[in-house]
Design an enzyme around this catalytic site. Structure first.
Site, mmCIF file in Angstrom:
data_model
loop_
_atom_site.group_PDB
_atom_site.id
_atom_site.type_symbol
_atom_site.label_atom_id
_atom_site.label_comp_id
_atom_site.label_asym_id
_atom_site.label_seq_id
_atom_site.Cartn_x
_atom_site.Cartn_y
_atom_site.Cartn_z
ATOM 1 N N ASN A 543 -40.472 99.058 -61.148
ATOM 2 C CA ASN A 543 -40.205 98.788 -62.564
ATOM 3 C C ASN A 543 -40.265 100.097 -63.343
ATOM 4 O OD1 ASN A 543 -39.465 96.873 -64.429
ATOM 5 N ND2 ASN A 543 -41.551 96.350 -65.017
ATOM 6 N N HIS A 544 -39.576 101.112 -62.808
ATOM 7 C CA HIS A 544 -39.638 102.468 -63.352
ATOM 8 C C HIS A 544 -38.247 102.944 -63.765
ATOM 9 C CE1 HIS A 544 -43.289 102.914 -60.406
ATOM 10 N NE2 HIS A 544 -43.581 102.165 -61.460
ATOM 11 N N GLN A 545 -37.488 102.090 -64.418
ATOM 12 C CA GLN A 545 -36.121 102.418 -64.794
ATOM 13 C C GLN A 545 -36.088 103.597 -65.767
ATOM 14 O OE1 GLN A 545 -37.514 99.406 -64.911
ATOM 15 N NE2 GLN A 545 -36.276 97.967 -63.758
#
EC number: 1.1.5.9
Length: 625
Positions: A543-545
């Site tokens: 979840n590191h966009q």
């Protein structure tokens, strides 16, 4: 607010957000999880009815503000808090979600709220080379739709990345973003609770964001550290001089309680009359004069579908994250002209890079078994330990606060890790009965190790489905379309298997789950070809966009903002979140998001004549000028 007074000397609000029972799966969990939530809401430091920023919530905004911040998430909460430190400035923060639920404050519940009503629940377009086993080959992207954003949903791990990440940003034409330039802004926000252990060269006390280790770790956590040492890695602070090795990470938490950006930065600002917060309100468009390219204000839509325009005197700050920041720019007519025309959005400024350069860390869930009964870590004993002492399994994330970073043979150098390891297990998140020893299955306990690619080469984009601002954006991730990402991930899988075979982990009977991945039956189990097939079938997006509003000089055709975070070609508009990263930082992105917000707020204050502090790398912002 309800009429019932609490032991906290102020009124207790009505429950906010999803219940714990609903996040666990419904009726089977209703009794125990429902009772547990009642106890949790009676705890003043968890419910925090006196400390919440509810006094800043507005149902009706004013006509005009000095600054409007779009997005009350990891970065936007910080920006709004810092700007409102100037009492002469009137600041509006617009957030599409509501206030954070009390259950999300509990570290062990960090996965519970993914997929709930405070999650945007995005899905990518069908992926050609990843997530092949998922429905329609779509990857799932949780993103926080709540005050605090994804910092309410994440694993709380405080990881800054590598020195070289930021030096590369500066070398690519972004002065002021080298590691020595940004270190003071990391330290500015930090209230490090373990300063005696990590030292003052890279860390600081006195900031608004508590950073420290959880009160409790399962014994397996320490065995993992010893396993790393057996393979030649040291155990130390990976946010310090050397970013290769193993550690029990520091987390954005205090006394066993999550500190989202909203809790850390907005709650201390709750008494400022110059700060207004609009909840359950979506920013649908930034209003820009078509000829002068000056920003005029923001158009918003509330939860009932009513729209209004709010004007701005100075600047609008877009902090809606790597998905929604480019989405809002595109809806506002800022983006690739040909793509805007396809969905009948009038082009205000042709900026080809908006939504491009999208990338993310990608992982694979490697499953292992250990010699331990598969019992629920959450029960009345662990609950009481937490409720009474803020200790035990509920005060942490099981073994998920252990991490490691290492360099594979594909890394640029041995000192620059290109792989991070995450761990999963012993998470006290859900239980049906609360009984000690409640069996979840008749199998041995499962433990997961997730190798994640830190420097992904694959690139995707964010686009519009239509001109409807309430329709989700089109997300094309393009995971694993660059072969080196696949090769690096396979190297990571082979490393975690080696790790599982070390003496400290063999003492737990750790063994690889050899269930064959569906779709990979044609390959010999354990071969490189098998693992290459497996990572494409069961892809695990982190979840590191990042990167979808790339920072870069004006001569870079894909740059969206300059080094002062101003949108190229537009006056009075800046972007401050992980979307501006030219390349994603090498690790969890929450700490860098807060740093970007701190630096961005500093740039705004300096530009508009507020008193700011001189910056240097020794620490920090130390003299008013």
């Amino acid at each position: 607010m309800s009429a019932s007074a609490s032991a906290c000397d102020c009124l207790v609000g009505v429950p906010t957000g999803p219940t714990l029972a609903s996040t666990c799966g419904g009726s089977a969990f209703m009794l125990f999880m429902g009772l547990l939530e009642v106890f949790i809401r009676s705890q003043c430091d968890l419910e925090d009815p006196c400390g919440r920023a509810s006094s800043r919530f507005r149902s009706e905004p004013d006509y005009e503000y000095d600054f409007i911040v779009i997005g009350g998430g990891s970065a936007g909460s910080v920006v709004a808090s810092r700007l409102s430190e100037v009492p002469q400035w009137k600041v509006l923060l617009i957030e599409a979600g509501g206030d954070e639920p009390v259950g999300a404050q509990i570290p062990s519940m960090f996965l519970n709220f993914i997929g709930s009503d405070i999650d945007y629940r995005y899905n990518t377009e069908p992926e050609p080379m990843a997530c092949l086993s998922s429905m329609e080959q779509r990857c799932y992207w949780p993103r926080g739709k709540v005050l605090g954003g994804t910092s309410v949903l994440n694993g709380m791990m405080y990881v800054r990345g590598n020195r070289e990440d930021y030096d590369d940003w500066a070398a690519d034409g972004n002065p002021g973003w080298a590691y020595n330039d940004v270190l003071p802004f990391f330290k500015k926000s930090e209230d490090n609770l373990d300063l005696d252990e990590v030292g003052t060269e890279y860390h600081a006390k006195g900031g608004l964001l508590p950073v420290g280790k959880f009160p409790y770790n399962p014994p397996l956590s320490y065995a993992i550290l010893k396993a790393g040492e057996e393979l030649g890695f040291s155990v130390h602070d990976l946010n310090g001089q050397n970013s290769t090795g193993f550690m029990i990470a520091q987390m954005t938490a205090r006394n066993g309680i999550r500190y989202s950006s909203a809790r850390a930065f907005l709650r201390p600002a709750r008494m400022r009359n110059n700060l207004h917060i609009l909840l359950n309100t979506t920013a649908t468009k930034i209003l820009i004069h078509p000829h002068t390219k000056n920003v005029l204000g923001v158009e918003v839509s509330d939860q009932f579908g009513s729209t209004r325009k709010i004007l701005v005197k100075k600047e609008v700050v877009l902090s809606a994250g790597a998905v929604n920041s480019p989405h809002i720019l595109l809806l506002s007519g800022v983006g690739p002209k040909d793509e805007l025309q396809q969905v009948n959005v009038r082009t205000v400024h042709n900026l080809p890079g908006v939504g491009k350069n999208l990338h993310n860390h990608v992982t694979y869930f490697t499953n292992f078994f250990i010699d331990d009964a598969d019992t629920a870590p959450l029960n009345w004993a662990t609950a009481m330990e937490y409720l009474l002492f803020r200790d035990g399994l509920m005060s942490g994330t099981g073994i998920s606060d252990v991490t490691a970073k290492l360099a594979t043979r594909y890394a640029d150098s041995p000192e620059r890790p290109d792989l991070q390891l995450y761990f999963g297990g012993y998470l006290a998140s859900c239980a049906r009965t609360g009984q000690v020893g409640e069996l979840l299955s008749n199998n041995s306990r499962s433990i997961q190790i997730f190798p994640a690619v830190l420097n992904p080469r694959s690139r995707g984009f964010i686009g519009l489905r239509s001109a409807d601002p309430l329709e989700p954006p089109r997300i094309v991730a393009n995971y694993l379309t660059h072969e080196q990402d696949v090769k690096t991930l396979v190297e990571g899988i082979k490393f975690v298997i080696r790790l599982s075979q070390t003496t400290p982990l063999k003492q737990y009977g750790m063994r690889l789950d050899k269930t064959v991945v569906k779709g990979c039956e044609a390959h010999a189990f354990g071969s490189d070809a098998y693992w290459e097939c497996a990572v494409r079938q069961n892809t695990g997006p982190e979840n590191h966009q990042a990167g979808s509003c790339k920072m870069g000089p004006s001569h870079d055709p894909m740059a969206v903002v300059n080094h002062e975070l101003r949108v190229h070609g537009i006056r009075g508009l800046r972007v401050m979140d992980t979307s501006i990263m030219p390349k994603v930082s090498s690790g969890n992105t929450h700490a860098p998001a807060v740093m970007i917000a701190e630096k961005g707020a500093y740039l705004l204050k300096r530009a508009w004549g507020a008193k700011v502090u001189r910056v240097d790398a020794t620490w920090t912002l130390h003299r008013v000028i």
